[in-house]
Write a protein that holds these residues in place. Structure first.
Motif, PDB file in Angstrom:
ATOM      1  N   THR A 116       0.831  -1.201   0.000  1.00 29.70           N
ATOM      2  CA  THR A 116       0.000   0.000   0.000  1.00 29.70           C
ATOM      3  C   THR A 116       0.865   1.252   0.000  1.00 29.70           C
ATOM      4  O   THR A 116       2.039   1.210   0.322  1.00 29.70           O
ATOM      5  CB  THR A 116      -0.889   0.016   1.244  1.00 29.70           C
ATOM      6  OG1 THR A 116      -0.064  -0.100   2.392  1.00 29.70           O
ATOM      7  CG2 THR A 116      -1.865  -1.133   1.219  1.00 29.70           C
ATOM      8  N   GLN A 117       0.215   2.346  -0.342  1.00 30.37           N
ATOM      9  CA  GLN A 117       0.825   3.664  -0.344  1.00 30.37           C
ATOM     10  C   GLN A 117      -0.318   4.674  -0.391  1.00 30.37           C
ATOM     11  O   GLN A 117      -1.465   4.282  -0.502  1.00 30.37           O
ATOM     12  CB  GLN A 117       1.696   3.841  -1.587  1.00 30.37           C
ATOM     13  CG  GLN A 117       3.170   4.051  -1.275  1.00 30.37           C
ATOM     14  CD  GLN A 117       4.023   4.066  -2.512  1.00 30.37           C
ATOM     15  OE1 GLN A 117       4.057   5.025  -3.236  1.00 30.37           O
ATOM     16  NE2 GLN A 117       4.697   2.956  -2.753  1.00 30.37           N
ATOM     17  N   ARG A 120      -3.078   4.170  -2.829  1.00 34.37           N
ATOM     18  CA  ARG A 120      -2.976   2.792  -3.319  1.00 34.37           C
ATOM     19  C   ARG A 120      -3.464   1.860  -2.237  1.00 34.37           C
ATOM     20  O   ARG A 120      -2.861   1.772  -1.180  1.00 34.37           O
ATOM     21  CB  ARG A 120      -1.533   2.444  -3.667  1.00 34.37           C
ATOM     22  CG  ARG A 120      -0.980   3.274  -4.759  1.00 34.37           C
ATOM     23  CD  ARG A 120       0.474   2.949  -4.968  1.00 34.37           C
ATOM     24  NE  ARG A 120       0.631   1.587  -5.498  1.00 34.37           N
ATOM     25  CZ  ARG A 120       1.704   1.224  -6.203  1.00 34.37           C
ATOM     26  NH1 ARG A 120       2.671   2.062  -6.415  1.00 34.37           N
ATOM     27  NH2 ARG A 120       1.776   0.018  -6.671  1.00 34.37           N
ATOM     28  N   TYR A 121      -4.535   1.198  -2.508  1.00 32.92           N
ATOM     29  CA  TYR A 121      -5.131   0.319  -1.520  1.00 32.92           C
ATOM     30  C   TYR A 121      -5.215  -1.092  -2.076  1.00 32.92           C
ATOM     31  O   TYR A 121      -4.951  -1.335  -3.239  1.00 32.92           O
ATOM     32  CB  TYR A 121      -6.534   0.836  -1.161  1.00 32.92           C
ATOM     33  CG  TYR A 121      -6.554   2.299  -0.839  1.00 32.92           C
ATOM     34  CD1 TYR A 121      -6.059   2.745   0.384  1.00 32.92           C
ATOM     35  CD2 TYR A 121      -7.020   3.238  -1.753  1.00 32.92           C
ATOM     36  CE1 TYR A 121      -6.050   4.091   0.691  1.00 32.92           C
ATOM     37  CE2 TYR A 121      -7.004   4.585  -1.453  1.00 32.92           C
ATOM     38  CZ  TYR A 121      -6.524   5.014  -0.230  1.00 32.92           C
ATOM     39  OH  TYR A 121      -6.515   6.344   0.071  1.00 32.92           O
ATOM     40  N   ARG A 122      -5.576  -2.016  -1.201  1.00 27.80           N
ATOM     41  CA  ARG A 122      -5.732  -3.398  -1.661  1.00 27.80           C
ATOM     42  C   ARG A 122      -7.160  -3.658  -2.106  1.00 27.80           C
ATOM     43  O   ARG A 122      -7.434  -4.635  -2.788  1.00 27.80           O
ATOM     44  CB  ARG A 122      -5.322  -4.363  -0.545  1.00 27.80           C
ATOM     45  CG  ARG A 122      -3.826  -4.302  -0.322  1.00 27.80           C
ATOM     46  CD  ARG A 122      -3.345  -5.303   0.691  1.00 27.80           C
ATOM     47  NE  ARG A 122      -1.881  -5.393   0.640  1.00 27.80           N
ATOM     48  CZ  ARG A 122      -1.148  -6.114   1.464  1.00 27.80           C
ATOM     49  NH1 ARG A 122      -1.728  -6.814   2.423  1.00 27.80           N
ATOM     50  NH2 ARG A 122       0.150  -6.140   1.327  1.00 27.80           N
ATOM     51  N   ARG A 328      -8.326   6.612  -5.537  1.00 29.14           N
ATOM     52  CA  ARG A 328      -7.105   7.418  -5.608  1.00 29.14           C
ATOM     53  C   ARG A 328      -7.472   8.893  -5.752  1.00 29.14           C
ATOM     54  O   ARG A 328      -6.912   9.754  -5.086  1.00 29.14           O
ATOM     55  CB  ARG A 328      -6.248   6.966  -6.783  1.00 29.14           C
ATOM     56  CG  ARG A 328      -5.041   7.842  -6.983  1.00 29.14           C
ATOM     57  CD  ARG A 328      -4.158   7.334  -8.095  1.00 29.14           C
ATOM     58  NE  ARG A 328      -3.454   6.111  -7.707  1.00 29.14           N
ATOM     59  CZ  ARG A 328      -2.550   5.520  -8.473  1.00 29.14           C
ATOM     60  NH1 ARG A 328      -2.259   6.023  -9.657  1.00 29.14           N
ATOM     61  NH2 ARG A 328      -1.954   4.433  -8.064  1.00 29.14           N
TER      62      ARG A 328
END
Length: 446
Positions: A116-117, A120-122, A328
RNA sequence: GUGGCUGUAGCUCAGCUGGUUAGAGCGUCGGUUUGUGGUACCGAAGGUCGCGGGUUCGAGCCCCGUCAGCCACCCCA
């Protein structure tokens, strides 16, 4: 007392509070409206697919990111990691029923088990739209127009759509004799925005590309200006390669179309470095960025592909489309404080003032709702000040205050919570009059 | 998946080289006498210092693990 279970969510998975969920739903609604306005029809597909459907592409990257398991019937199952692959399967399976050309949109959740970031997710949603079964440049143009209309309709003030054509890159690679190293080169070029040119040059030469050739490739990043300027700059690099020339011509025509459709100059520009990782793109490719947050990455990307469903059918299905990464985008807007803060979907707050009049309040609320207005009737006869404070925090636009005095006089107080201005309505017990008055107050409130 | 940084009340953080009952601002809730919010004043609630283990007479401060967040690589929405 049993021990409490710690409430928590998995890495990359998150809860949405009302303000966030409302914002997301609003964007989804906008996407629906824009897609539909171009004739795209909604479809849906299952979250789970047979593993072989999803891994068919064989890319090791997607293999690593796939959530997979064996179900109770001993089937190998995967969760979809994008909406394109399921659409390919869908198209192959139903092409006889849907016919071509076919335009669909699909708003749904996808899952990727990657790190993740920010943004940015799962687990996240995508808003895809595609036109399949035609190679017409009109469909390409329309795709760009939809992206533009969508971002504008969402209310983004400053964004840029970056366009390129894979054929131009192919042409350049041909002319430079690098066809064999396509992957390496495209990957390197893609990094140009983030990394210094020297680093990319080193990476390229490391793969056996002559320094002079690498320099020519890097000169792509230096091309800027109007579409005409950039295309003129690309001419010599493309040289005699036919595909490349076709790409240049296609982009030139596309920009003519964009201008004809009224897209402001500067909103869309040519970025010869955009390649997109996915190897199935063959024509135009596009990415979109928030001008304030280029680091967020592309919020809406897509392009043209020759053969969507080759893995699942012998029938050749060309197409073009793009996908809005709504989570996002929302993460970016939230960071810039550009999200509206309302925590309620209702416009009108009806104070629970005089408990003896509960039946009247319910009647009034019902009448307002029947007229299409969303009304929240406070559940308990708390102190008025507290009710108003609560209403103000939640973000209602109007508060309706009607107590025993008002009921006796056939009046009502309407308060604009943002400005604190109040007006008195004389409705003489006639609900229709009250509804009209409240409605016009809503309109007036802006 | 690899590497780096971070993790103290709902939020933003403070907590000196490890030492007694962990603090502030904001927010929340209640009050400032009967029907009007976001300003002011008073008061209250809320933290097993992410979690687990270790070192120590003693740990929020040190060590290990784990979970989560952020950043980079990779890839992408």
């Amino acid at each position: 007392m049993p021990p409490v279970i710690t409430p928590r969510t998995l890495k990359g998975f998150r809860d949405l509070l009302p303000a966030q969920a409302l914002a997301r739903e609003q964007v989804l609604q906008t996407a629906r409206q824009v897609y539909r306005s171009y004739g795209f029809a909604p479809i849906d597909t299952p979250a789970l697919e047979y593993l072989e459907i999803l891994t068919g592409k064989g890319s090791e990257e997607t293999d690593k990111q796939l959530y997979r398991f064996t179900d109770h019937g001993n089937r190998q199952v995967g969760m979809r990691f994008d909406l394109t692959v399921p659409f390919a399967r869908f198209a192959a399976q139903h092409i006889g029923a849907i016919g071509t050309p076919f335009k669909r949109y699909h708003l749904a959740t996808v899952w990727r088990g990657e790190n993740t970031q920010r943004g940015r997710y799962r687990e996240f949603m995508q808003c895809d739209f595609d036109t399949i079964g035609t190679t017409s440049p009109v469909a390409d143009l329309e795709t760009v127009l939809v992206v533009h209309d969508l971002l504008e309709a969402i209310g983004l003030e400053r964004f840029t759509i970056r366009l390129n054509d894979r054929r131009i890159l192919s042409g350049i690679l041909q002319t430079l004799g690098l066809t064999e190293q396509t992957t390496v080169v495209l990957r390197g070029l893609d990094k140009l925005g983030k990394q210094p040119a020297e680093a990319v040059a080193r990476e390229l030469t490391g793969h056996g590309i002559p320094a002079a050739t690498a320099d020519r490739l890097l000169s792509l990043a230096g091309l800027s200006g109007t579409a005409t300027d950039v295309l003129a700059g690309l001419e010599p690099l493309v040289g005699a390669a036919e595909v490349g020339q076709a790409g240049i011509k296609a982009l030139a025509n596309l920009f003519t179309g964009l201008a004809a459709a009224g897209v402001p100059a500067g909103r869309v520009l040519i970025d010869p470095v955009i390649a997109r990782g996915l190897d199935y793109y063959t024509g135009i490719v596009l990415e979109s960025f928030l001008d304030e947050m280029p680091g967020l990455g592309s919020i809406c990307s897509g392009g043209r592909y020759d053969n969507l469903a080759g893995l699942y059918t012998k029938q050749q299905l060309p197409g073009v489309g793009a996908s809005l990464g709504i989570d996002r985008l929302l993460a970016g807007l939230e960071e810039c404080d550009q999200l509206e803060g309302a925590e309620t979907p209702a416009d009108i707050f009806l104070a629970h003032f005089d408990h003896a009049h509960v039946a009247d309040y319910l009647r009034i609320a019902a009448a307002l709702r029947a007229a299409g207005m969303a009304v929240d009737f406070f559940p308990e006869p708390k102190k008025l000040g507290q009710q108003l404070k609560w209403a103000g925090k939640k973000g209602f636009r109007l508060a309706l205050v009607i107590g025993s005095d008002e009921f006796a006089g056939g009046t009502a107080q309407v308060k604009h919570l943002a400005t604190q201005q109040a007006a008195t309505i004389n409705w003489h017990g006639d609900l229709a009059v009250l509804v009209d008055a409240v409605h016009s107050q809503l309109e007036a409130g802006g």
